[in-house]
Every structure is written in C-alpha cells, then in structure tokens.
Design a protein around this motif. Structure first.
Motif, PDB file in Angstrom:
ATOM      1  N   UNK A   1       0.834  -1.210   0.000  1.00 39.63           N
ATOM      2  CA  UNK A   1       0.000   0.000   0.000  1.00 39.63           C
ATOM      3  C   UNK A   1       0.864   1.254   0.000  1.00 39.63           C
ATOM      4  N   UNK A   2       1.934   1.230   0.791  1.00 40.97           N
ATOM      5  CA  UNK A   2       2.814   2.393   0.861  1.00 40.97           C
ATOM      6  C   UNK A   2       3.414   2.706  -0.511  1.00 40.97           C
ATOM      7  N   UNK A   3       3.899   1.686  -1.214  1.00 45.24           N
ATOM      8  CA  UNK A   3       4.493   1.921  -2.535  1.00 45.24           C
ATOM      9  C   UNK A   3       3.428   2.332  -3.552  1.00 45.24           C
ATOM     10  N   UNK A   4       2.230   1.760  -3.443  1.00 41.30           N
ATOM     11  CA  UNK A   4       1.146   2.114  -4.373  1.00 41.30           C
ATOM     12  C   UNK A   4       0.768   3.583  -4.239  1.00 41.30           C
ATOM     13  N   UNK A   5       0.678   4.064  -3.009  1.00 38.00           N
ATOM     14  CA  UNK A   5       0.306   5.465  -2.785  1.00 38.00           C
ATOM     15  C   UNK A   5       1.436   6.409  -3.203  1.00 38.00           C
ATOM     16  N   UNK A   6       2.664   5.982  -3.016  1.00 38.73           N
ATOM     17  CA  UNK A   6       3.778   6.796  -3.500  1.00 38.73           C
ATOM     18  C   UNK A   6       3.695   6.972  -5.010  1.00 38.73           C
TER      19      UNK A   6
ATOM     20  N   UNK B   1      11.898   6.625  -0.756  1.00 37.52           N
ATOM     21  CA  UNK B   1      12.403   5.255  -0.808  1.00 37.52           C
ATOM     22  C   UNK B   1      12.528   4.625   0.571  1.00 37.52           C
ATOM     23  N   UNK B   2      12.759   5.423   1.592  1.00 34.99           N
ATOM     24  CA  UNK B   2      13.050   4.860   2.915  1.00 34.99           C
ATOM     25  C   UNK B   2      11.839   4.819   3.839  1.00 34.99           C
ATOM     26  N   UNK B   3      11.392   5.939   4.332  1.00 33.87           N
ATOM     27  CA  UNK B   3      10.367   5.917   5.393  1.00 33.87           C
ATOM     28  C   UNK B   3       8.966   5.661   4.817  1.00 33.87           C
ATOM     29  N   UNK B   4       8.142   4.997   5.626  1.00 32.54           N
ATOM     30  CA  UNK B   4       6.760   4.705   5.230  1.00 32.54           C
ATOM     31  C   UNK B   4       5.896   5.931   5.485  1.00 32.54           C
ATOM     32  N   UNK B   5       5.309   6.465   4.423  1.00 32.31           N
ATOM     33  CA  UNK B   5       4.480   7.670   4.551  1.00 32.31           C
ATOM     34  C   UNK B   5       2.988   7.359   4.443  1.00 32.31           C
ATOM     35  N   UNK B   6       2.650   6.137   4.044  1.00 37.88           N
ATOM     36  CA  UNK B   6       1.246   5.753   3.875  1.00 37.88           C
ATOM     37  C   UNK B   6       0.939   4.446   4.611  1.00 37.88           C
ATOM     38  N   UNK B   7       1.769   3.432   4.428  1.00 38.77           N
ATOM     39  CA  UNK B   7       1.568   2.168   5.122  1.00 38.77           C
ATOM     40  C   UNK B   7       2.040   2.247   6.559  1.00 38.77           C
ATOM     41  N   UNK B   8       1.724   1.217   7.348  1.00 37.67           N
ATOM     42  CA  UNK B   8       2.111   1.160   8.759  1.00 37.67           C
ATOM     43  C   UNK B   8       1.638   2.388   9.532  1.00 37.67           C
ATOM     44  N   UNK B   9       0.427   2.826   9.246  1.00 36.00           N
ATOM     45  CA  UNK B   9      -0.165   3.995   9.908  1.00 36.00           C
ATOM     46  C   UNK B   9       0.684   5.245   9.739  1.00 36.00           C
ATOM     47  N   UNK B  10       1.396   5.328   8.603  1.00 39.93           N
ATOM     48  CA  UNK B  10       2.235   6.488   8.281  1.00 39.93           C
ATOM     49  C   UNK B  10       3.144   6.846   9.452  1.00 39.93           C
TER      50      UNK B  10
ATOM     51  N   UNK C   1      12.176  -4.128  -5.132  1.00 39.66           N
ATOM     52  CA  UNK C   1      11.706  -4.135  -6.520  1.00 39.66           C
ATOM     53  C   UNK C   1      10.328  -4.780  -6.622  1.00 39.66           C
ATOM     54  N   UNK C   2      10.150  -5.916  -5.935  1.00 39.09           N
ATOM     55  CA  UNK C   2       8.844  -6.576  -5.934  1.00 39.09           C
ATOM     56  C   UNK C   2       7.763  -5.664  -5.364  1.00 39.09           C
ATOM     57  N   UNK C   3       8.094  -4.974  -4.281  1.00 39.61           N
ATOM     58  CA  UNK C   3       7.086  -4.152  -3.617  1.00 39.61           C
ATOM     59  C   UNK C   3       6.659  -2.984  -4.495  1.00 39.61           C
ATOM     60  N   UNK C   4       7.592  -2.351  -5.179  1.00 37.85           N
ATOM     61  CA  UNK C   4       7.201  -1.263  -6.078  1.00 37.85           C
ATOM     62  C   UNK C   4       6.457  -1.803  -7.303  1.00 37.85           C
ATOM     63  N   UNK C   5       6.853  -2.996  -7.766  1.00 37.55           N
ATOM     64  CA  UNK C   5       6.105  -3.613  -8.863  1.00 37.55           C
ATOM     65  C   UNK C   5       4.690  -3.957  -8.450  1.00 37.55           C
ATOM     66  N   UNK C   6       4.548  -4.547  -7.258  1.00 36.11           N
ATOM     67  CA  UNK C   6       3.216  -4.869  -6.752  1.00 36.11           C
ATOM     68  C   UNK C   6       2.412  -3.602  -6.468  1.00 36.11           C
ATOM     69  N   UNK C   7       3.109  -2.562  -5.997  1.00 37.08           N
ATOM     70  CA  UNK C   7       2.418  -1.294  -5.751  1.00 37.08           C
ATOM     71  C   UNK C   7       1.842  -0.719  -7.031  1.00 37.08           C
ATOM     72  N   UNK C   8       2.598  -0.829  -8.134  1.00 36.62           N
ATOM     73  CA  UNK C   8       2.107  -0.355  -9.430  1.00 36.62           C
ATOM     74  C   UNK C   8       0.881  -1.158  -9.863  1.00 36.62           C
ATOM     75  N   UNK C   9       0.924  -2.475  -9.673  1.00 29.01           N
ATOM     76  CA  UNK C   9      -0.219  -3.322 -10.031  1.00 29.01           C
ATOM     77  C   UNK C   9      -1.439  -2.949  -9.198  1.00 29.01           C
TER      78      UNK C   9
ATOM     79  N   UNK D   1      -2.071  -0.071  -7.796  1.00 27.82           N
ATOM     80  CA  UNK D   1      -2.541   1.244  -8.237  1.00 27.82           C
ATOM     81  C   UNK D   1      -3.357   1.146  -9.524  1.00 27.82           C
ATOM     82  N   UNK D   2      -2.993   0.219 -10.399  1.00 22.86           N
ATOM     83  CA  UNK D   2      -3.706   0.047 -11.668  1.00 22.86           C
ATOM     84  C   UNK D   2      -5.041  -0.668 -11.453  1.00 22.86           C
ATOM     85  N   UNK D   3      -5.032  -1.725 -10.627  1.00 23.00           N
ATOM     86  CA  UNK D   3      -6.230  -2.565 -10.467  1.00 23.00           C
ATOM     87  C   UNK D   3      -7.233  -2.009  -9.459  1.00 23.00           C
ATOM     88  N   UNK D   4      -6.775  -1.173  -8.534  1.00 22.60           N
ATOM     89  CA  UNK D   4      -7.659  -0.385  -7.661  1.00 22.60           C
ATOM     90  C   UNK D   4      -8.309  -1.137  -6.505  1.00 22.60           C
ATOM     91  N   UNK D   5      -8.177  -2.461  -6.412  1.00 22.77           N
ATOM     92  CA  UNK D   5      -8.768  -3.165  -5.267  1.00 22.77           C
ATOM     93  C   UNK D   5      -7.835  -4.276  -4.819  1.00 22.77           C
TER      94      UNK D   5
END
Length: 578
Positions: free
Chosen positions: A46-51, A59-68, A80-88, A90-94
């Motif tokens: 979620x954090x990477x998706x919102x970024x 890249x370092x601190x969580x601004x959205x996930x883990x209660x920001x 790399x996986x987390x940013x890739x999953x975050x992009x997915x 963000x695209x799929x929306x649920x």
C-alpha cells in the motif's frame, strides 16, 4: 539447451490455464484470503502504491503504510517486488484484484522457472511440463494462502539450482553469466535468507567443480573469470538492497531483527503425509512424500549405476528436508548456537528441499524410461501433477468457503475481522479501508534494541501496539499529511511543557523539524519520537536524507540496469554475457 519461442509460448499459455484453474475459488467467490503475513506485506505494498499514485516517492520511510509512522521496511525487503506490486495495485484499484494478479504471477514464475531447470538439463518436454505443475502445487500454499514471500523465493529457486548443476556437470562451460547474474540478483531482490542458503550451495558446487577439474587450469580460470564477472554484475544490480542495509545499519546503533523464536515445535513442516486439503500448509503432503520415498528407494537400490548429478541433487534435497523436520535436534542447536535462531521458521529449509527432490525425481524417471524403453513411467509424474493441482485448488476452495461462512480468518496479530463480513473492504476501491483494519504489529527493523528472549520481544511489540498501532487518543490528536517526500504531523498542544509522544519512528538519518526548526528529540526504546512542543498549533515534519555513498550507489545502480538490459537485448551482437 536453447528452447524455441514457440515452445515457451505454448507452455506459458498452458501454465496460465493451470494457474487460473488453481485460483478459480478466489475468482468465483470473490474472496480475499488473509494469511499469516498479509498485514505485514499489505502495508508495504500500500505504501508503494500510494507513493506511485501521488508521485511522492520516498524510498526509505513509510508515509502511507504502517499507519504512516515513518518506519523503514521496504528498502531492506524485496524493494523491486514491492514497487512492482504497488504499481499493479494502483492500476487494479482493489485488494481482491491485486491478490488474483499476484497469485497469477507467482504461479507462472514457479512453473516457468522449474520448466527452465528441467529443460536445461534435457528432461523431455512432457515430463518437464507436468513436474513444473507439480512443483507449483507443492509450494503454492505458502504464497496464495499464507501470503509469505518465502513462497515467492521458492518460485525463483529453480533458476539458482540450474546454476549449481551447471558447475558440476558442464566442465566446458560451467558458468552462464546471464543465468548466474539473473538467478542471484532476483533472489537478493526477493528474500535475503534464501539467498544465503543459495550462495552456500553455489560454493559447494564450485568446490566440486574445482575437484573435478583440478588438473585443468584453463577451465578453472574460465570458471573463475565468469563467476567473478557475474558476481560484479550482481553487486551492481542489487545495490538498492545491500546498499540500503549498509545505509540503515551503519547509521543506527541498534536495529531490531525480525522476530526470533526460542521454540522449534510446529515450525517445521514435519515429515507428515497429511493432504494439503486438510489445511496442513506446513506438511510435505501425501504426494510429495511418495516422491521422497520413491527417490530414496531408487537411490538405495541403484546407487552404483546412478549418475553423479542425480546423487548430488538428491542428497542436497534430503539434507534440507531433514533440516525441515523435528528429527533434527533444533532445540539443542539453538541453545548452543543462538544466532541460528535467525532462521526463525525451520520450514524454510523445506522450500529449498522441494525443487531439488523434484528435479532428482525427473532425472530418475528419465533414466527409467531410457533403461526400460517404456514411457509408462510417465504415468507416475503425470498423476502426481493432476492430483496435486486438484488438491491445491480444493485447499483454496476450503479457505474461501471458511471466509464465506464466517469472517474469523486466523491472523497472528490483533486484526478485527468481525466488521467486514464477506471481505467487502477488500473489494472496494478505497484501499485505505483494508489497511486501517490490517494493522501490522511486528517491530522488525525498528531502531531499538531488544533481547532475543520471547518475553522481551513480546513486551516491546505490545509497547508498539499500545503507543502507535491502537492508540485511539493519538489517532484523534494528529493530522497526518504527505508532501514533497516528507511526512507531516499537525497537532495542537494545550499545555505548556508537557511531553508529547509522536506515533512515528526516527532513524539515524531521519530529519525531524518542529515548526520549521531541526530538532534532536528524545526517543522511546523502539525509536518513537518524544517532544515538548509549544502551547499552540504545531507541525512536526519527518524526512530522510541518506548518505552520499547511498545516493552515488543508486545512480550507478540505475545506470547498471540500463547498460545490462541493453547488453542482454543485444547479447547475440556483443556476446559479452555468454
């Protein structure tokens, strides 16, 4: 063995159909599966998706996930996986759509990587297809049901095994630079502990190569040269991981390790023959047990005429399987060698055992077909593949039925599931709703120090839970916003000289500003910020400024990816990575 594009296209389509069939219960019932690691990874993704969505990359601190809470996790764990999953996401929306997509990716990677290993070792096409399906079925519960990244590492592992086997069987070309670089880089980007196991197997394989070719210095020189080139390329392509470890660990006096267990009971898969449909995700299952017994029996009877490759992969598989059982004296080992507890769950050894044993089984079936000139031996692996995929799908069906019947899905932390019957919050486009419920109570990688005993760790986790996760008073007091890669906490202090604990974490290179001025606040044992604000409206701003070493390293990392990608695409032209 170079495969035609038409063959890869065919197996890709077939494996896609198998993957869709296996996760069909999730699609049909529209039920999101909550596993033991869901809360932890959901917050990361979620954090990477919102970024990505807000073009606010930190890249370092969580601004959205883990209660920001400005906690650092993603740079140290499969970034790399987390940013890739975050992009997915963000695209799929649920979350439900994301889970279906990520399960599909996992299924394809695990099948294709095993298929690559088998075909590289001249296992015939039909046998390779069915054993790739069987392999996927044996590891699928770890990712699809438990949402564990151990499963994702297991999906990639056959690529690394191909590297090991090449060392011991192909003295003329013991190293493919591309293969070694990609297999190792992908594993580092996925799971560090599995990487350490894989590298230890590399070393063993290379040592065997040296013994086999001890009088041929030219072959040894070539192998060393290509291994060194692949090693340098791997370091360049994975700086974002190991460089981030150096950045965090060198700039903080203490970093809390991932959770430690003092007990070993029920952590391993145990040599249990329960079917996966009984919910025994951590047992080896009836079908895989038969493969283990069959392979062991074959080696015992035919040891002298079995080739070295089969012996090597079989023995490694059996050793790792033994480590994954309560037959191994883990309690004694952990008491004598405390750092061994960093393994956390010994069932991680089972993920390494499975591809080795299935590969050995493929070699045995191939040999039996050649010896007896009878293709009826294919009945066994084909039957296992078909039964395993049915068992696997039935297991997922069972879990989704449990969710349909009642919302009490078992999770390891305080996650209140009673108020979203039938997974509604996982189907909505409002991603934050599910994240608010799926609070992660782990304290991994926080800048504190704890003892390795469970009570101390438990107390620190409860401190984190009380003061950050579930502090309703704090949640109402602070208004959190993000802008320009910074996390802002706005609040009103109503009393003079009263200390306020901010539900956020400070690291060595975190920059804390109170009302525009940089401050050095007092910290709690887990790194939470304590300040004495003025009696007024206040804004505390958290940002992170990594070292110059990390910044320069990341520039080199990006350039390395670009150059290596170009060379890989034009490999035939330049032949630099052969």
């Amino acid at each position: 063995m170079r495969l035609k594009n038409s063959e890869w296209t065919k197996v890709f389509l077939l494996f896609t159909i198998i993957a869709l069939f296996s996760i069909s219960p999730i699609i049909n019932h529209q039920q999101f599966i909550v596993g033991s690691d869901t809360a932890f990874h959901m917050n990361r993704i979620f954090d990477s998706a919102m970024q990505i969505k807000h073009h606010n990359i930190q890249y370092f601190i969580s601004m959205y996930g883990y209660q920001a809470n400005a906690r650092i996790v993603n740079p140290l764990y499969s970034p790399i996986w987390i940013y890739g999953f975050g992009l997915i996401l963000d695209i799929l929306k649920s979350w439900l759509s994301f889970q279906i997509a990520s399960d599909l990716i996992f299924a394809l990677i695990s099948q294709l990587s095993m298929y690559y290993l088998l075909r590289e070792n001249k296992i015939e096409e039909k046998l390779s297809i069915f054993l790739s399906i069987f392999y996927y079925s044996t590891i699928s519960g770890s990712y699809i049901i438990e949402n564990s990244f151990n499963g994702l590492a297991a999906a990639i592992l056959p690529l690394g095994i191909s590297v090991c086997v090449r060392y011991i069987t192909n003295s003329n070309k013991p190293v493919k630079i591309v293969e070694l670089t990609l297999a190792t880089s992908l594993m580092i980007q996925t799971h560090i502990l599995t990487t350490l196991f894989l590298i230890s197997i590399y070393i063993l394989s290379f040592f065997i190569f040296l013994i086999q070719n001890r009088e041929n210095y030219q072959k040894i020189y070539l192998a060393l040269k290509n291994t060194l080139v692949a090693g340098i390329l791997t370091l360049l392509l994975t700086f974002n991981v190991w460089g981030s470890f150096l950045e965090i660990y060198l700039s903080n006096k203490h970093i809390i390790k991932p959770f430690i267990r003092n007990d070993y009971a029920f952590t391993g898969e145990l040599f249990n023959i329960d079917s996966v449909t009984n919910g025994a995700w951590r047992t080896i299952g009836l079908l895989f047990s038969i493969v283990v017994v069959f392979q062991a029996s074959y080696l015992i009877i035919n040891w002298h005429k079995t080739n070295f490759k089969n012996k090597f992969v079989s023995i490694l598989g059996f050793i790792f399987l033994l480590l994954d059982t309560n037959f191994f004296p883990w309690s004694i080992l952990w008491s004598k060698i405390p750092f061994m507890r960093d393994v956390q769950l010994v069932n991680r050894f089972g993920f390494i055992a499975k591809p080795f044993i299935i590969f050995a089984f493929a070699l045995t079936i191939t040999n039996l077909i050649k010896e007896k000139r009878n293709k009826n031996f294919l009945i066994l692996p084909i039957s296992f593949a078909l039964l395993s995929i049915i068992f696997n799908t039935s297991a997922i069906e069972k879990v989704t039925q449990q969710i349909l019947g009642k919302p009490a899905v078992v999770t390891p932390y305080k996650v209140n599931l009673e108020d979203y019957t039938n997974n509604k919050i996982f189907r909505t486009k409002k991603l934050q709703k599910a994240v608010n419920k799926m609070k992660d109570g782990t304290i991994d990688y926080m800048p504190g120090k704890i003892d390795d005993d469970i009570p101390s760790q438990y107390n620190r986790a409860m401190y984190f839970d009380t003061n950050i996760l579930n502090n309703k008073k704090n949640s109402k007091k602070f208004i959190k916003t993000t802008k320009n890669n910074k996390l802002n906490y706005m609040f009103t202090a109503k009393k003079i000289n009263k200390q306020v604990m901010i539900p956020a974490i400070k690291y060595g290179h975190s920059i804390i500003r109170l009302n525009g001025k940089i401050i050095n606040p007092r910290l709690t044992p887990i790194g939470s910020i304590i300040i004495t604000p003025q009696k007024r409206k206040n804004m505390l701003q958290i940002s992170y400024s990594p070292s110059a070493f990390w910044k320069i390293g990341m520039i080199i990392w990006i350039l390395s990816i670009i150059v290596c990608s170009y060379l890989l695409i034009n490999n035939k032209k330049y032949a630099l990575l052969q």
